[in-house]
Design a protein around this motif. Structure first.
Motif, mmCIF file in Angstrom:
data_model
loop_
_atom_site.group_PDB
_atom_site.id
_atom_site.type_symbol
_atom_site.label_atom_id
_atom_site.label_comp_id
_atom_site.label_asym_id
_atom_site.label_seq_id
_atom_site.Cartn_x
_atom_site.Cartn_y
_atom_site.Cartn_z
ATOM 1 N N ARG A 160 0.859 -1.187 0.000
ATOM 2 C CA ARG A 160 0.000 0.000 0.000
ATOM 3 C C ARG A 160 0.895 1.237 0.000
ATOM 4 N N VAL A 161 0.574 2.205 -0.817
ATOM 5 C CA VAL A 161 1.407 3.400 -0.975
ATOM 6 C C VAL A 161 0.551 4.627 -0.689
ATOM 7 N N GLU A 162 1.054 5.454 0.204
ATOM 8 C CA GLU A 162 0.401 6.733 0.490
ATOM 9 C C GLU A 162 1.274 7.847 -0.071
ATOM 10 N N ILE A 163 0.713 8.618 -0.974
ATOM 11 C CA ILE A 163 1.445 9.721 -1.593
ATOM 12 C C ILE A 163 0.953 11.028 -0.961
ATOM 13 N N VAL A 164 1.891 11.776 -0.425
ATOM 14 C CA VAL A 164 1.590 13.063 0.185
ATOM 15 C C VAL A 164 2.062 14.153 -0.766
ATOM 16 N N LEU A 165 1.136 14.959 -1.252
ATOM 17 C CA LEU A 165 1.420 16.053 -2.184
ATOM 18 C C LEU A 165 1.331 17.376 -1.435
ATOM 19 N N ALA A 166 2.331 18.218 -1.629
ATOM 20 C CA ALA A 166 2.353 19.504 -0.932
ATOM 21 C C ALA A 166 3.041 20.539 -1.800
ATOM 22 N N ALA A 167 2.671 21.802 -1.596
ATOM 23 C CA ALA A 167 3.303 22.904 -2.318
ATOM 24 C C ALA A 167 4.529 23.368 -1.553
ATOM 25 N N LYS A 168 5.481 23.939 -2.272
ATOM 26 C CA LYS A 168 6.676 24.468 -1.621
ATOM 27 C C LYS A 168 6.313 25.679 -0.779
ATOM 28 N N LYS A 169 7.038 25.824 0.303
ATOM 29 C CA LYS A 169 6.785 26.957 1.176
ATOM 30 C C LYS A 169 7.186 28.259 0.494
ATOM 31 N N LYS A 170 6.603 29.318 0.969
ATOM 32 C CA LYS A 170 6.886 30.628 0.380
ATOM 33 C C LYS A 170 8.361 30.966 0.536
ATOM 34 N N GLY A 171 8.940 31.468 -0.533
ATOM 35 C CA GLY A 171 10.348 31.839 -0.519
ATOM 36 C C GLY A 171 11.275 30.683 -0.798
ATOM 37 N N ARG B 99 -9.481 8.021 -2.423
ATOM 38 C CA ARG B 99 -9.440 9.146 -3.355
ATOM 39 C C ARG B 99 -8.587 10.288 -2.813
ATOM 40 N N LEU B 100 -8.262 11.194 -3.734
ATOM 41 C CA LEU B 100 -7.464 12.367 -3.365
ATOM 42 C C LEU B 100 -8.187 13.155 -2.288
ATOM 43 N N ASP B 101 -7.518 13.346 -1.187
ATOM 44 C CA ASP B 101 -8.083 14.064 -0.048
ATOM 45 C C ASP B 101 -7.254 15.317 0.187
ATOM 46 N N GLY B 102 -7.842 16.462 -0.073
ATOM 47 C CA GLY B 102 -7.133 17.721 0.107
ATOM 48 C C GLY B 102 -7.373 18.660 -1.062
ATOM 49 N N LYS B 103 -6.468 19.577 -1.214
ATOM 50 C CA LYS B 103 -6.610 20.618 -2.237
ATOM 51 C C LYS B 103 -5.536 20.431 -3.297
ATOM 52 N N VAL B 104 -5.968 20.436 -4.556
ATOM 53 C CA VAL B 104 -5.023 20.350 -5.670
ATOM 54 C C VAL B 104 -4.180 21.625 -5.683
ATOM 55 N N GLY B 105 -2.874 21.467 -5.661
ATOM 56 C CA GLY B 105 -1.973 22.605 -5.572
ATOM 57 C C GLY B 105 -1.558 22.911 -4.152
ATOM 58 N N GLY B 106 -2.275 22.369 -3.170
ATOM 59 C CA GLY B 106 -1.940 22.552 -1.761
ATOM 60 C C GLY B 106 -1.566 21.210 -1.137
ATOM 61 N N PHE B 107 -1.971 21.019 0.106
ATOM 62 C CA PHE B 107 -1.677 19.756 0.787
ATOM 63 C C PHE B 107 -2.767 18.745 0.456
ATOM 64 N N ALA B 108 -2.372 17.562 0.021
ATOM 65 C CA ALA B 108 -3.328 16.509 -0.340
ATOM 66 C C ALA B 108 -2.666 15.149 -0.169
ATOM 67 N N THR B 109 -3.481 14.134 0.050
ATOM 68 C CA THR B 109 -2.997 12.759 0.193
ATOM 69 C C THR B 109 -3.767 11.852 -0.755
ATOM 70 N N LEU B 110 -3.092 10.794 -1.172
ATOM 71 C CA LEU B 110 -3.669 9.826 -2.095
ATOM 72 C C LEU B 110 -3.149 8.449 -1.692
ATOM 73 N N VAL B 111 -4.040 7.476 -1.496
ATOM 74 C CA VAL B 111 -3.654 6.136 -1.056
ATOM 75 C C VAL B 111 -3.893 5.159 -2.195
ATOM 76 N N LEU B 112 -2.848 4.395 -2.521
ATOM 77 C CA LEU B 112 -2.903 3.398 -3.581
ATOM 78 C C LEU B 112 -2.684 2.022 -2.979
ATOM 79 N N GLN B 113 -3.238 0.997 -3.624
ATOM 80 C CA GLN B 113 -3.081 -0.374 -3.161
ATOM 81 C C GLN B 113 -2.510 -1.230 -4.282
ATOM 82 N N GLY B 114 -1.445 -1.963 -3.971
ATOM 83 C CA GLY B 114 -0.834 -2.846 -4.954
ATOM 84 C C GLY B 114 -1.684 -4.080 -5.201
ATOM 85 N N ARG B 115 -1.289 -4.821 -6.203
ATOM 86 C CA ARG B 115 -2.049 -6.012 -6.587
ATOM 87 C C ARG B 115 -1.907 -7.099 -5.536
#
Length: 274
Positions: free
Chosen positions: A184-195, A227-243
């Protein structure tokens, strides 16, 4: 004259040798009893400590063998057809007819306490054949445990929306490897901090998501578990499951259109920052 001389000589000898011995007091019986006895010659040996012998605990078996079977009448399984014989046999006859060095009698059905008419089902099996069957069962059990660990373990990867295309490709290759292993893979997506760098555009964010879903589609049996939980372009998580083991390829697009299944709490979790 001769007799007088001889008598004088005897008297002199008597006074010199015999009389002094008679004048000494005889030892009492008490002194004789108290006289020390010579100690026996004993050899001293150094006693070495007894070391505890390491031994394996006796293996607990669910099935009974040979004389451990208490029933007098048994149903025997035909070694060729694998079916139970119609008429029961006596345990004594079965044990006396088989080669005890190479074969053993095994009770297949468990006892039924309180049932006096219970006749267990037994089988005569070669010791080598039984050993190979046990080793095969142990191997299968280890494989099932390893598969369970893979399914219940979680790999966490952190990505940013403005990631370079080459870096994204390399990291998604790792995601594909984990999914192919059934993890199982959890992908954490986040935007770079200001500056600390530019922010990703909407098109770049959609491109990252498209690449992730493309990786899932490329792995047979992999799916989007949450499913994608969060804001596109901001902080979001996505959980995938292998075969899963033995699972064929499924359409992930159709899976994304259905509600996600219940997420089971992972047994172990490994975080990888990419």
């Amino acid at each position: 004259m001769a007799s007088t001389h001889a008598t004088g000589t005897l008297q002199s000898l008597y006074r010199v040798f015999v009389l002094p011995a008679l004048s000494k007091p005889a030892p009492s019986r008490a002194r004789l009893r108290q006289a020390p006895r010579a100690a026996p010659d004993r050899r001293c040996f150094s006693a070495s400590p007894i070391h505890a012998v390491k031994s394996r605990a006796p293996q607990e078996r669910a099935q009974k063998w040979d004389e451990e079977i208490r029933a007098q009448m048994l149903y025997l399984v035909d070694p060729v057809t694998g079916k139970r014989e119609e008429e029961p046999r006596t345990r004594f006859d079965i044990l006396s007819q088989m080669d005890r060095k190479t074969h053993r009698l095994i009770q297949l059905s468990p006892d039924e306490p309180g049932n006096r008419n219970f006749i267990p089902v037994c089988k005569v099996m070669g010791k080598k054949e039984q050993y190979e069957a046990e080793q095969k069962a142990k191997k299968a059990s280890k494989e099932r445990k390893a598969e369970s660990v893979k399914v219940n373990s979680v790999k966490t990867l952190e990505l940013n929306w403005a990631i370079d295309g080459n870096d994204l490709g390399h990291r998604l290759e790792r995601v594909a490897e984990f999914l192919a292993e059934g993890r199982r893979v959890e992908i954490v997506l986040a935007a770079k901090k200001k500056g600390r760098g530019r922010r990703a555009t909407q098109a770049e964010c959609e491109g990252v998501l498209k690449a992730i879903y493309g990786t899932v589609d490329a792995v047979p049996g992999a799916k989007e578990l949450k499913r994608l939980d969060g804001k596109v372009g901001g902080f979001a998580t996505l959980v995938l499951q292998g075969r899963a083991s033995g699972q064929g390829k499924e359409s992930d697009a159709s899976l994304r259109d259905t509600p996600p299944p219940h997420v089971v709490e992972p047994v172990t979790s490994t975080s990888i920052v990419l």
